[in-house]
Design a protein around this motif. Structure first.
Motif, short mmCIF file in Angstrom:
data_model
loop_
_atom_site.label_atom_id
_atom_site.label_comp_id
_atom_site.label_asym_id
_atom_site.label_seq_id
_atom_site.Cartn_x
_atom_site.Cartn_y
_atom_site.Cartn_z
N GLN A 1 -11.45 49.91 22.56
CA GLN A 1 -10.45 50.97 22.60
C GLN A 1 -9.15 50.44 23.16
O GLN A 1 -9.14 49.57 24.04
CB GLN A 1 -10.95 52.13 23.46
CG GLN A 1 -12.18 52.82 22.88
CD GLN A 1 -12.67 53.93 23.78
OE1 GLN A 1 -12.51 53.89 24.98
NE2 GLN A 1 -13.29 54.95 23.18
N SER A 2 -8.06 50.95 22.65
CA SER A 2 -6.74 50.57 23.17
C SER A 2 -5.93 51.83 23.43
O SER A 2 -6.27 52.92 22.95
CB SER A 2 -6.01 49.67 22.18
OG SER A 2 -5.84 50.34 20.93
N LEU A 3 -4.87 51.67 24.20
CA LEU A 3 -4.03 52.80 24.55
C LEU A 3 -2.74 52.77 23.73
O LEU A 3 -2.12 51.72 23.58
CB LEU A 3 -3.69 52.77 26.04
CG LEU A 3 -4.89 52.87 27.00
CD1 LEU A 3 -4.42 52.78 28.45
CD2 LEU A 3 -5.66 54.16 26.77
N ASP A 4 -2.36 53.93 23.21
CA ASP A 4 -1.17 54.02 22.38
C ASP A 4 -0.05 54.74 23.12
O ASP A 4 -0.11 54.95 24.34
CB ASP A 4 -1.49 54.74 21.07
CG ASP A 4 -2.12 56.11 21.29
OD1 ASP A 4 -2.00 56.63 22.43
OD2 ASP A 4 -2.69 56.67 20.36
N SER A 5 0.98 55.10 22.40
CA SER A 5 2.14 55.74 23.02
C SER A 5 1.77 57.09 23.65
O SER A 5 2.35 57.49 24.67
CB SER A 5 3.26 55.93 22.00
OG SER A 5 2.81 56.72 20.91
N GLN A 6 0.81 57.81 23.03
CA GLN A 6 0.39 59.07 23.61
C GLN A 6 -0.26 58.84 24.98
O GLN A 6 -0.03 59.60 25.93
CB GLN A 6 -0.59 59.80 22.70
CG GLN A 6 -1.02 61.16 23.24
CD GLN A 6 -2.08 61.82 22.37
OE1 GLN A 6 -2.65 61.20 21.47
NE2 GLN A 6 -2.35 63.09 22.64
N ALA A 7 -1.06 57.77 25.07
CA ALA A 7 -1.69 57.45 26.35
C ALA A 7 -0.63 57.11 27.39
O ALA A 7 -0.75 57.48 28.57
CB ALA A 7 -2.65 56.29 26.17
N ALA A 8 0.42 56.42 26.98
CA ALA A 8 1.49 56.08 27.91
C ALA A 8 2.16 57.35 28.43
O ALA A 8 2.47 57.45 29.63
CB ALA A 8 2.51 55.18 27.22
N GLU A 9 2.37 58.29 27.56
CA GLU A 9 2.96 59.55 27.99
C GLU A 9 2.06 60.28 28.99
O GLU A 9 2.54 60.86 29.97
CB GLU A 9 3.22 60.44 26.77
CG GLU A 9 4.32 59.91 25.84
CD GLU A 9 4.46 60.78 24.60
OE1 GLU A 9 3.76 61.82 24.51
OE2 GLU A 9 5.27 60.42 23.71
#
Length: 454
Positions: A30-38
């Protein structure tokens, strides 16, 4: 250590950990995307709604930031997320837990022991009282009225009869009252508190051991808050005598997530007699199929337990060994010196009233008064609340505690010898607190001046 340095060291350690599994075929991750950053940014913003627990100007409750190496080691272990209930779930972290608990036992001068980490002092105390109930069934549990409320609650959960013993005017267990209960021959276990969470009072363990010779009972030491002070060289003689008696007790609880520089939750329970392990025996059809050795999960009432806590504690102990005169011990001594220094300032100021007993560990408490009027519990309590609020406006964060009037010299509140008063309370448990006493005192004085004018 700055956070950037911490993250750099953690990144290198993570790379080394990853090499240990390099022979495995690649699998989806699993990786983190821009939504996760928000979301993370939102979480960071939400976390602004906290007191600055890590800063020396936070001098209220017993909240001590974990050491950077504990943070890094915990995060490193979380990439595996080991479960120390069974060897299948945490092989390396289980071995580290055994070593970490052995270091605690060595600190208390126990040549042998049975013990493990827990989620905190509450569960650790539950296990100690559960064993006590198994060994002396039908007998009562007693603790001081200044002991943590968890003991009466746990006793109720376990179906054990609990008796509260009055404390003396210094917050220590009253031995006359204790002996009166012991004379009934109905007491199985005496809970001795070394460092109460309200005022840091230390029960006279050495004298309670003498009573054990006469009456025969188990002694459980609740040192969740104060246990590490056994390493300190600047304790008062009667407090030192209590700590020196620890090797003779039956069980001890200590919380590394208090003075031990660990993240929540990390507690520990230790028994001097390893044979009490047979009370934990149980049959599981799946948990221990890969090992024939007695495992931590077989000597714990808790099942799933964070292996990351063990890794963090182990790493901290390697960097800061438990030795008198060492860096870790000097940090404890610094906190105690800070408490003595703040108490000295408070005692010399007519706007405050100090208790009969100076700080026994690193907790300071005092009552407030208008020097131009006769203090009452009500007026003192109201003033303490105003000082508390004004101090927070100056970024000095203290605590409030409702404590017995008898803790103060007779006549402190004319016409009042019983009842309680709301006091200002400060736990100076950070090693940096000693260097920050002047800024703390200056803000306290300013807050008091503002409160008296309001």
């Amino acid at each position: 250590m700055t956070d950037s340095n911490l993250f750099s060291l953690l990144s290198r350690a993570q790379s080394l950990l990853d090499k240990g599994f390099a022979t495995l075929p690649l699998a989806p991750s699993q990786s983190l995307d821009s939504q996760a950053a928000e979301i993370l940014n939102e979480a960071a913003t939400r976390l602004h709604d906290n007191y600055p627990y890590e800063h020396p100007l936070y001098a209220g409750q017993m909240l001590k930031p974990p050491h950077p190496i504990a943070r890094a080691a915990y995060a490193l272990a979380m990439s595996i997320n080991p479960n120390n209930h069974a060897l299948d779930g945490g092989r390396a972290s289980s071995a580290m837990e055994i070593e970490a608990v052995a270091a605690l036992a060595k600190m208390f001068s126990w040549p042998q022991h049975l013990g493990h980490l827990t989620s905190g002092g509450t569960f650790a105390n539950l296990e100690a009282l559960w064993i006590a109930g198994q060994l002396v069934p039908g007998k009562k549990i007693v603790a001081s009225d200044q002991a943590h409320y968890t003991h009466s609650r746990i006793s109720a959960v376990l179906g054990l009869h609990f008796v509260s013993i009055p404390s003396d005017d210094t917050g220590r267990m009253d031995l006359v009252a204790l002996e009166a209960e012991l004379a009934t021959d109905k007491i199985g276990t005496v809970v001795v508190t070394l460092g109460t969470t309200a005022i840091g009072s230390v029960d006279p363990l050495d004298r309670i051991l003498a009573l054990r010779e006469k009456y025969g009972f188990r002694i459980h030491v609740d040192a969740a808050y104060g246990g590490y002070f056994t390493l300190a060289s600047n304790l008062a003689p009667q407090v030192r005598a209590a700590y020196d008696a620890i090797p003779q007790v039956d069980s001890v609880v200590i919380d590394p997530h208090k003075h031990g520089l660990q993240p929540y939750g990390c507690g520990a329970v230790l028994f001097r007699d390893p044979t009490v392990g047979h009370f934990y025996k149980h049959d599981s059809p799946y948990t221990y199929f890969s090992s024939k050795e007695l495992h931590l999960g077989e000597i714990s009432l808790e099942c799933s337990r964070a292996g990351a806590s063990a890794v963090a504690l182990w790493a901290t102990q390697r960097l800061l060994p438990y030795m008198p005169g060492g860096t870790f011990a000097r940090g404890l001594e610094s906190g105690r010196n800070a408490a003595l220094e703040l108490n000295h300032h408070v005692a010399a100021d007519t706007r405050f009233m100090t208790p009969l007993s100076p700080p026994q560990l690193d907790i300071v408490f005092f009552a407030a008064r208008d020097p131009h009027t006769t203090p009452t519990p009500e007026s003192s309590s109201a003033l303490a609340q105003r000082i508390f609020d004004q101090a927070a406006q100056l970024d000095l964060h203290l605590a409030l505690a409702n404590l017995p009037i008898r803790f103060f010299p007779p006549g402190s509140f004319p016409g009042h010898s019983t009842g309680t008063v709301t006091c200002l309370r400060s736990v100076l448990m950070k090693p940096e607190h000693f260097e920050w006493i002047d800024p703390i005192w200056q803000r306290l004085v300013q807050a008091t001046q503002e409160a008296l004018r309001s």
